[in-house]
Motif scaffolding. Structure first.
Motif, PDB file in Angstrom:
ATOM      1  N   PRO A  36       0.790  -1.527   0.272  1.00  0.00           N
ATOM      2  CA  PRO A  36       0.372   0.117  -0.069  1.00  0.00           C
ATOM      3  C   PRO A  36       1.079   1.088  -0.123  1.00  0.00           C
ATOM      4  O   PRO A  36       0.555   1.830  -0.606  1.00  0.00           O
ATOM      5  CB  PRO A  36      -0.919   0.106   1.168  1.00  0.00           C
ATOM      6  CG  PRO A  36      -0.990  -2.092   1.822  1.00  0.00           C
ATOM      7  CD  PRO A  36       0.459  -2.008   1.299  1.00  0.00           C
ATOM      8  N   ASN A  37       1.978   1.355   0.552  1.00  0.00           N
ATOM      9  CA  ASN A  37       2.798   2.596   0.492  1.00  0.00           C
ATOM     10  C   ASN A  37       2.690   3.432   1.157  1.00  0.00           C
ATOM     11  O   ASN A  37       2.655   4.765   0.555  1.00  0.00           O
ATOM     12  CB  ASN A  37       3.145   3.380  -0.889  1.00  0.00           C
ATOM     13  CG  ASN A  37       4.481   3.622  -1.070  1.00  0.00           C
ATOM     14  OD1 ASN A  37       5.601   3.448   0.363  1.00  0.00           O
ATOM     15  ND2 ASN A  37       4.628   3.801  -2.046  1.00  0.00           N
ATOM     16  N   VAL A  38       2.063   3.088   2.087  1.00  0.00           N
ATOM     17  CA  VAL A  38       1.275   4.149   3.610  1.00  0.00           C
ATOM     18  C   VAL A  38       2.398   3.584   4.990  1.00  0.00           C
ATOM     19  O   VAL A  38       2.160   3.091   5.530  1.00  0.00           O
ATOM     20  CB  VAL A  38       0.240   4.521   4.116  1.00  0.00           C
ATOM     21  CG1 VAL A  38      -0.215   5.515   4.692  1.00  0.00           C
ATOM     22  CG2 VAL A  38      -0.271   4.530   2.456  1.00  0.00           C
ATOM     23  N   ASP A  93       3.172   9.418   7.134  1.00  0.00           N
ATOM     24  CA  ASP A  93       2.112  10.430   6.466  1.00  0.00           C
ATOM     25  C   ASP A  93       1.103  10.116   6.850  1.00  0.00           C
ATOM     26  O   ASP A  93      -0.188  11.141   6.486  1.00  0.00           O
ATOM     27  CB  ASP A  93       1.783   9.196   5.200  1.00  0.00           C
ATOM     28  CG  ASP A  93       3.288   8.833   4.072  1.00  0.00           C
ATOM     29  OD1 ASP A  93       3.796   9.729   4.241  1.00  0.00           O
ATOM     30  OD2 ASP A  93       3.036   7.896   3.164  1.00  0.00           O
ATOM     31  N   ILE A  94       0.798   9.679   8.080  1.00  0.00           N
ATOM     32  CA  ILE A  94      -0.517  10.626   8.925  1.00  0.00           C
ATOM     33  C   ILE A  94      -0.255  10.729  10.143  1.00  0.00           C
ATOM     34  O   ILE A  94       0.739  11.077  10.991  1.00  0.00           O
ATOM     35  CB  ILE A  94      -0.658   8.363  10.109  1.00  0.00           C
ATOM     36  CG1 ILE A  94      -0.976   7.243   8.710  1.00  0.00           C
ATOM     37  CG2 ILE A  94      -1.959   9.119  10.560  1.00  0.00           C
ATOM     38  CD1 ILE A  94      -1.709   6.319   8.807  1.00  0.00           C
ATOM     39  N   ALA A  95      -1.343  11.995  10.658  1.00  0.00           N
ATOM     40  CA  ALA A  95      -0.801  13.722  11.369  1.00  0.00           C
ATOM     41  C   ALA A  95      -1.247  12.870  12.280  1.00  0.00           C
ATOM     42  O   ALA A  95      -2.618  12.813  12.680  1.00  0.00           O
ATOM     43  CB  ALA A  95      -1.069  14.387  10.828  1.00  0.00           C
ATOM     44  N   LEU A 130      -0.268  17.876   9.694  1.00  0.00           N
ATOM     45  CA  LEU A 130      -1.792  17.608   9.248  1.00  0.00           C
ATOM     46  C   LEU A 130      -1.228  18.924   7.989  1.00  0.00           C
ATOM     47  O   LEU A 130      -1.583  19.007   6.522  1.00  0.00           O
ATOM     48  CB  LEU A 130      -3.482  17.326   9.526  1.00  0.00           C
ATOM     49  CG  LEU A 130      -4.398  16.463   8.285  1.00  0.00           C
ATOM     50  CD1 LEU A 130      -4.012  15.569   7.198  1.00  0.00           C
ATOM     51  CD2 LEU A 130      -6.042  16.475   9.137  1.00  0.00           C
ATOM     52  N   LEU A 131      -1.506  19.627   8.707  1.00  0.00           N
ATOM     53  CA  LEU A 131      -1.622  21.355   7.667  1.00  0.00           C
ATOM     54  C   LEU A 131      -0.215  21.376   6.708  1.00  0.00           C
ATOM     55  O   LEU A 131      -0.297  21.393   5.956  1.00  0.00           O
ATOM     56  CB  LEU A 131      -1.333  22.383   8.604  1.00  0.00           C
ATOM     57  CG  LEU A 131      -2.957  22.834   9.095  1.00  0.00           C
ATOM     58  CD1 LEU A 131      -3.464  24.000   9.926  1.00  0.00           C
ATOM     59  CD2 LEU A 131      -4.079  23.386   8.122  1.00  0.00           C
ATOM     60  N   HIS A 132       0.767  20.654   7.158  1.00  0.00           N
ATOM     61  CA  HIS A 132       2.187  21.034   7.377  1.00  0.00           C
ATOM     62  C   HIS A 132       2.347  19.642   6.005  1.00  0.00           C
ATOM     63  O   HIS A 132       2.725  19.996   4.832  1.00  0.00           O
ATOM     64  CB  HIS A 132       3.064  20.583   8.465  1.00  0.00           C
ATOM     65  CG  HIS A 132       3.170  21.906   9.055  1.00  0.00           C
ATOM     66  ND1 HIS A 132       3.803  23.104   8.665  1.00  0.00           N
ATOM     67  CD2 HIS A 132       3.285  22.365  10.433  1.00  0.00           C
ATOM     68  CE1 HIS A 132       4.576  23.989   9.645  1.00  0.00           C
ATOM     69  NE2 HIS A 132       4.265  23.661  10.420  1.00  0.00           N
ATOM     70  N   ILE A 133       1.008  18.898   6.078  1.00  0.00           N
ATOM     71  CA  ILE A 133       1.553  17.677   5.104  1.00  0.00           C
ATOM     72  C   ILE A 133       1.121  17.734   3.794  1.00  0.00           C
ATOM     73  O   ILE A 133       1.141  18.002   2.909  1.00  0.00           O
ATOM     74  CB  ILE A 133       1.139  16.091   6.200  1.00  0.00           C
ATOM     75  CG1 ILE A 133       1.850  16.157   7.091  1.00  0.00           C
ATOM     76  CG2 ILE A 133       0.845  14.622   5.409  1.00  0.00           C
ATOM     77  CD1 ILE A 133       1.022  14.450   7.593  1.00  0.00           C
ATOM     78  N   ASN A 134      -0.370  18.702   4.304  1.00  0.00           N
ATOM     79  CA  ASN A 134      -1.187  18.968   3.298  1.00  0.00           C
ATOM     80  C   ASN A 134      -1.158  19.796   1.966  1.00  0.00           C
ATOM     81  O   ASN A 134      -0.698  20.240   0.606  1.00  0.00           O
ATOM     82  CB  ASN A 134      -2.219  19.366   3.103  1.00  0.00           C
ATOM     83  CG  ASN A 134      -2.933  18.255   3.900  1.00  0.00           C
ATOM     84  OD1 ASN A 134      -3.401  16.507   3.226  1.00  0.00           O
ATOM     85  ND2 ASN A 134      -4.057  17.706   4.765  1.00  0.00           N
TER      86      ASN A 134
END
Length: 509
Positions: A222-224, A228-230, A408-412
């Motif tokens: 799945p490559n997650v 990748d999860i905040a 999550l804001l930084h990731i997006n």
């Protein structure tokens, strides 16, 4: 369709063509072209599909070239044979089981070709063993008169072996079956040693059902990853303890410390339950089965139960594996209601039986054969009691905390240009009560604000002439504020209270 199998069949076709056995070579080329056509139907990436189409075109040219050579040689053979007189028959077969004296024969006239039994090539049968083409041996009589040298299937009977069977050797039949079993085991062991990808054998099952499950739900990587999860630190820790650690420390998780049979993630929609399941499969390196209600539903009577059984058989074959059942409340709602259909009840019963029999439930078994069942639902109060008992670990996935919202804001926005001086911490405080999916929508809307201002009032012809640099403008703090006004949260306070009450009664963290 295995790429290795396509390469092997292409190699065999070319080798037979080099040896002059053009009829057998054409059979291999036809099979390869059919395999590539099936592979093209399953590929969705345009670039990869274009590359395979180019390979198919090149092999089609080779096929036509070999076909022309075979046609030319057959024309020479037809011209070389002298037609017999009209009054005499072209060929008279000898009487059966008789050995007449061979008449004098003109050395310039070719004898009639020996009929050959046409059988499907073993290379195109699932699980068949492939053998290299046999080259001619000068010490043995050659059978190249007719220009054909058919392949000898593995386990097939040659002339001498066929005569031995006709003489009444009954042990050869039983021994043939045993030899096939031994060859299958040796072939599986050889494949694992060479690093070939395992393939589930549909023998004993409906082949179409197995192919549908492999096409729809099997994901090798799945490559997650966790990064990748905040946020969701506690949920990650519990999932790592329940799923990942038993694979890393198999000697510790035995007996009373056996791994959990199943884990259920409960929480509002958009909090990252599906991404957590994919991250678990990635971190464990397991085969990931992404199951939904449509995957296990069929209009034919009794087929849904077969799909459930085949799913768990495939999971045991590809073990260690992870079965993720999203929106499990749609499959296993409470039994006994007046609106429940008989077919739905049978599917639930089969699912409960298979979950009780998954490997890894006892500590004495091999840890590499572990099958972990992960489930996610937004309506835990609709789950059947028996299923709730089998999903021993029940984890609550809440809305993101302030630190998780900021992360999550930084990731997006990591691929979006931002103006200097944007305070993501203050933006995260403003987004209290928003789920992860809501925050993603806010970031998407804010990143498009600059483009909307630039194309406002322009016609389509003028928009197409705008340079790319003028459209990719940095996002400002005002863009985030305006996006927050447009995007509202999707989870209400009353819903959160219901989740908290259910976790207080049935939670297992």
């Amino acid at each position: 369709m295995s790429v290795t199998e396509i390469c092997e069949n292409t190699k065999m076709g070319r080798e037979y063509a080099l040896l002059g056995n053009y009829d057998t070579s054409l059979v291999y080329y036809q099979g390869v072209l059919q395999q590539i056509q099936k592979l093209l139907m399953s590929i969705r990436e345009q670039e990869r599909k274009h590359q395979w189409q180019k390979v198919k075109t090149d092999l089609a040219k080779e096929y036509e070239h070999v076909k022309d050579i075979s046609k030319t040689l057959n024309g020479f053979k037809t011209d070389a044979v002298e037609p017999p007189p009209s009054s005499a028959p072209a060929y008279r077969a000898p009487a059966p089981y008789s050995k007449p004296q061979e008449p004098a024969r003109d050395p310039d006239v070719w004898p009639p070709p020996t009929p050959v039994e046409h059988r499907p090539s073993p290379q195109y049968q699932r699980g068949a063993r492939k053998e290299p083409p046999r080259r001619s041996d000068p010490s043995k009589p050659s059978n190249r008169v007719s220009g054909r040298d058919p392949p000898r299937p593995s386990g097939g009977r040659g002339p001498s072996q066929g005569n031995a069977d006709r003489r009444g050797d009954q042990r050869g039949r039983g021994g043939g079956r045993d030899e096939k079993k031994v060859n299958r085991k040796d072939r599986d062991a050889k494949g694992s040693e060479e690093g070939d990808e395992k393939k589930f054998d549909p023998a004993g099952y409906d082949k179409d059902l197995v192919e549908n499950l492999e096409r729809d739900i099997v994901q090798k990587n799945p490559n997650v990853h966790w990064a990748d999860i905040a946020g969701l630190t506690e949920a990650k820790r519990l999932l790592e303890e329940a799923v990942v650690l038993p694979l890393w420390m198999p000697d510790y998780f035995k007996g009373i410390r056996r791994p959990w049979k199943g884990v259920m993630m409960v929480g509002p929609p958009g909090t990252g339950k599906t991404m957590l399941a994919k991250a678990v499969a990635t971190e464990c390196g397991t085969t990931f089965f992404n199951v939904s209600s449509s995957t296990l539903t069929s209009k034919y009577h009794g087929e849904s139960e077969k799909l459930v059984r085949i799913l768990f058989e495939m999971a045991r074959f590809y073990a260690p594996s992870t079965i993720f059942i999203d929106e499990i409340d749609s499959i296993c709602s409470k039994r006994g209601s007046s609106s429940e259909h008989e077919a739905s009840r049978r599917v639930k019963s089969e699912l409960l039986i298979q979950m009780d029999g998954v490997t890894g439930a006892t500590g004495g078994e091999d840890s590499t054969k572990t099958v972990m069942v992960l489930a996610a639902t937004n309506f835990p109060w609709d789950i059947d009691e028996a299923l709730r008992r089998r999903l021993e670990k029940r984890i609550y996935i809440p809305l993101p905390c302030p630190a998780g919202r900021e992360q999550l804001l930084h990731i997006n926005t990591r691929d979006v240009p931002l103006e200097d001086g944007i305070d993501m911490k203050s933006v995260a405080e403003t987004l209290e009560g928003y789920s992860g999916a809501d925050i993603t929508n806010v970031c998407r809307d804010a990143s498009m604000m600059a483009m909307r201002r630039r194309i406002q009032g322009l016609r389509p012809e003028q928009i197409r002439e705008i340079p790319r640099e003028e459209l990719n403008l940095p996002t400002s703090m005002e863009d985030f504020k305006e996006a927050i006004k447009k995007v509202n949260k999707t989870v209400g306070k009353d819903d959160l209270v219901k989740y908290e009450k259910w976790m207080e009664e049935f939670g297992s963290v």
